[in-house]
Enzyme design. Structure first.
Site, PDB file in Angstrom:
ATOM      1  N   LYS A  61       7.403   5.758   6.948  1.00  0.00           N
ATOM      2  CA  LYS A  61       7.520   5.305   7.545  1.00  0.00           C
ATOM      3  C   LYS A  61       8.396   3.708   7.871  1.00  0.00           C
ATOM      4  O   LYS A  61       8.742   3.456   6.839  1.00  0.00           O
ATOM      5  CB  LYS A  61       6.080   4.300   7.600  1.00  0.00           C
ATOM      6  CG  LYS A  61       5.640   3.204   8.168  1.00  0.00           C
ATOM      7  CD  LYS A  61       5.176   2.157   7.965  1.00  0.00           C
ATOM      8  CE  LYS A  61       4.696   1.165   8.300  1.00  0.00           C
ATOM      9  NZ  LYS A  61       3.363   0.537   8.575  1.00  0.00           N
ATOM     10  N   ILE A 108      -2.351  -3.713   1.397  1.00  0.00           N
ATOM     11  CA  ILE A 108      -2.063  -2.944  -0.457  1.00  0.00           C
ATOM     12  C   ILE A 108      -1.149  -4.095  -0.653  1.00  0.00           C
ATOM     13  O   ILE A 108      -1.206  -4.077  -1.550  1.00  0.00           O
ATOM     14  CB  ILE A 108      -1.193  -1.788  -0.183  1.00  0.00           C
ATOM     15  CG1 ILE A 108      -2.804  -0.431  -0.233  1.00  0.00           C
ATOM     16  CG2 ILE A 108      -0.820  -1.326  -1.719  1.00  0.00           C
ATOM     17  CD1 ILE A 108      -2.093   0.699  -0.227  1.00  0.00           C
ATOM     18  N   ALA A 125      -8.219  -0.935  -4.752  1.00  0.00           N
ATOM     19  CA  ALA A 125      -7.814  -2.811  -4.925  1.00  0.00           C
ATOM     20  C   ALA A 125      -7.703  -1.908  -7.121  1.00  0.00           C
ATOM     21  O   ALA A 125      -7.058  -2.321  -7.824  1.00  0.00           O
ATOM     22  CB  ALA A 125      -8.182  -3.446  -4.524  1.00  0.00           C
ATOM     23  N   ALA A 133      -1.480   2.924   6.128  1.00  0.00           N
ATOM     24  CA  ALA A 133       0.030   2.570   6.003  1.00  0.00           C
ATOM     25  C   ALA A 133       0.216   1.370   4.943  1.00  0.00           C
ATOM     26  O   ALA A 133      -0.662   0.450   4.931  1.00  0.00           O
ATOM     27  CB  ALA A 133      -0.086   2.406   8.014  1.00  0.00           C
TER      28      ALA A 133
END
Length: 501
Positions: A80, A349, A17, A52
């Site tokens: 992904k 995220i 972050a 992920a």
């Protein structure tokens, strides 16, 4: 100080972050010529969230001028295309949530209504057959999305898996190269202005004082600024999402090329993640302590690892929910300092990213007009609530009868907004869209169909096409996906070519 420009931003906490905030602000606010300082202590560990991601990560990388190939190379990353859910409906059953659309609609009627019509006639086949992203994942292939796809069959996207610690290090190097100042020190005291209540400065363990106009709290679960200093209370959502613990253990990667998707496997009192990287596999068990002890969870995870453990188990405790205000005075919270939603759909995220985008769009002056914070807080709460409902649907829809945790989840009354969505779907196969919905119609479709929760009827508008004609059209869609799939390359070959290995 009204209308005086902000001259300095201080980010408290590093990790994913903190360094996302530093790099984003350094690029997007470069023209303001303000100073950006990150204060973090290397003696304090980070949780390392977000191994992920969802496709929005690609927008973030573009915003900070960081190439995807650089991220893949520096973070041991992989591609992904979505998440495979194993055992959520019932043992032995699996389905896929892809980053892509299903089929092609016609005559103003959405594809899924035609699929429902054909499915009732037992001629449709699995919904997954009509999604290119799902087929790329299933076959372990890679294909970049087309800039201008010919139709909805070609609309898909991808995200990344990466080592969170390596990603933070990469961002740190980029931030420093863009003029961000880094101070490695522990904060001993936080000072607020007695009249305005604004945060003024922090005192470090070595006695130095760091002042700032605008503060971004990235201190993790501690919420040192937003929670402790500003006194913003926490909104507890454990009623709907009672999982409150996790244990994480990386292991040796299995031989062969990594899979281009995440796996979420239902367990006795929660679920287990599997994130394939090039150098290792990330594993974790998210669970409810009311139904499982820490030792039992750890033993279950160790017993299901596909390779030798690479580190000692890392145990985490959390409370699902968020701070009542994400922006208070001159303090904005990001990441775990502002709230927590379990990583079931890899949104950690993306929440940091959307928070940064809102923050820059509403960037204040030193008057800190409370209406800016009110707008930010309203949007942030809505985004969290929408995600909460989507995650809750995963648990509530289960059919794992006779298991106390899963029986409990089915018995919880859904939040009102979610119930409206469910009712619209079950009655007529319609999707209700809300402001700040992160996941769009195709994602909800993958959940409903994956759990076998199909509406009582298809739209009568789908009857403009005869069943036999539909069957032929659907066969041509499958053939088109097959032809496109043939143009793809093995995921492993793409990675080796992309990272130069």
């Amino acid at each position: 100080m009204a209308h005086e420009p902000v001259r300095s931003i201080v980010i408290v906490g590093g990790g994913t972050a903190g360094w996302m905030a530093a790099t984003y602000c350094a690029r997007r606010l470069a023209h303001l010529k303000l100073t950006i300082t990150v204060v973090e202590s290397s003696a304090i560990g980070t949780v390392g969230v977000g191994e992920a991601t969802v496709p929005a990560i690609r927008d973030f990388l573009r915003a900070i001028d960081l190439g995807e190939s650089d991220v893949l190379r520096e973070t041991e990353g992989t591609i992904k295309y979505g998440i495979r859910f194993d055992g959520w409906r019932e043992d032995g059953h699996r389905f896929f949530h892809p980053f892509g659309l299903y089929g092609v609609g016609s005559g103003g009627v959405a594809f899924h209504h035609y699929w429902l019509k054909l499915n009732a006639a037992r001629q449709a086949g699995p919904l997954a057959d009509y999604c290119l992203a799902t087929q790329l994942a299933r076959h372990g292939r890679f294909l970049p999305p087309a800039d201008q796809p010919a139709n909805d069959l070609g609309v898909f996207d991808f995200a990344l898996h990466f080592d969170a610690a390596k990603f933070a290090q990469l961002l740190r190097r980029l931030a420093l190269a863009n003029g961000v100042t880094h101070i490695d020190a522990r904060i001993d005291h936080v000072a607020r202005d007695g009249e305005t209540g604004l945060l003024q400065a922090v005192t470090l363990a070595d006695g130095r004082e760091i002042a700032g106009d605008l503060w971004i709290d990235c201190s993790g679960f501690r919420s040192l600024l937003l929670g402790d200093a500003m006194g913003v209370p926490y909104v507890d959502w454990r009623h709907w999402l009672p999982c409150d613990r996790a244990v994480a253990i990386p292991c040796v990667a299995t031989p062969g090329d990594p899979l281009p998707y995440t796996i979420a496997t239902a367990r006795t009192a929660g679920w287990q993640w599997r994130i394939p990287l090039r150098h290792r596999t990330g594993n974790g068990y998210v669970y409810c302590s009311d139904h499982l002890s820490d030792d039992e969870a750890e033993a279950t995870l160790l017993g299901t690892l596909e390779g030798e453990p690479l580190a000692a188990p890392n145990r985490l405790r959390f409370t699902t929910g968020h701070r009542a205000r994400f922006w208070d005075g001159n303090v904005v919270g990001l990441g775990l300092a502002s709230g927590f939603l379990e990583p079931l759909e890899s949104t950690s995220i993306s929440l940091i990213q959307s928070g940064l985008e809102r923050f820059v769009a509403l960037f204040p002056d030193r008057g800190f007009d409370p209406r800016l914070a009110a707008t930010y807080n309203r949007q942030s709460v809505l985004e969290f609530e929408r995600l909460r409902d989507f995650l809750f649907l995963h648990y509530w829809s289960n059919r794992r009868d006779g298991e106390p945790f899963w029986d409990r989840m089915r018995g919880i009354e859904p939040p009102e907004g979610l119930q409206v969505k469910i009712d619209a779907w079950r009655s007529g196969g319609e999707f209700v869209r809300y402001e700040w919905d992160t996941f769009q119609d195709h994602s909800w479709l993958s959940m409903y169909a994956g759990f076998g929760d199909l509406p009582a009827r298809h739209s009568p508008l789908a009857d403009q096409c005869e069943t036999a004609d539909l069957a032929g059209t659907f066969a041509r869609m499958r053939e088109a996906i097959g032809r496109t799939l043939a143009l793809s390359e093995p995921h492993g070959d793409f990675l080796r070519r992309s990272v130069g290995a």
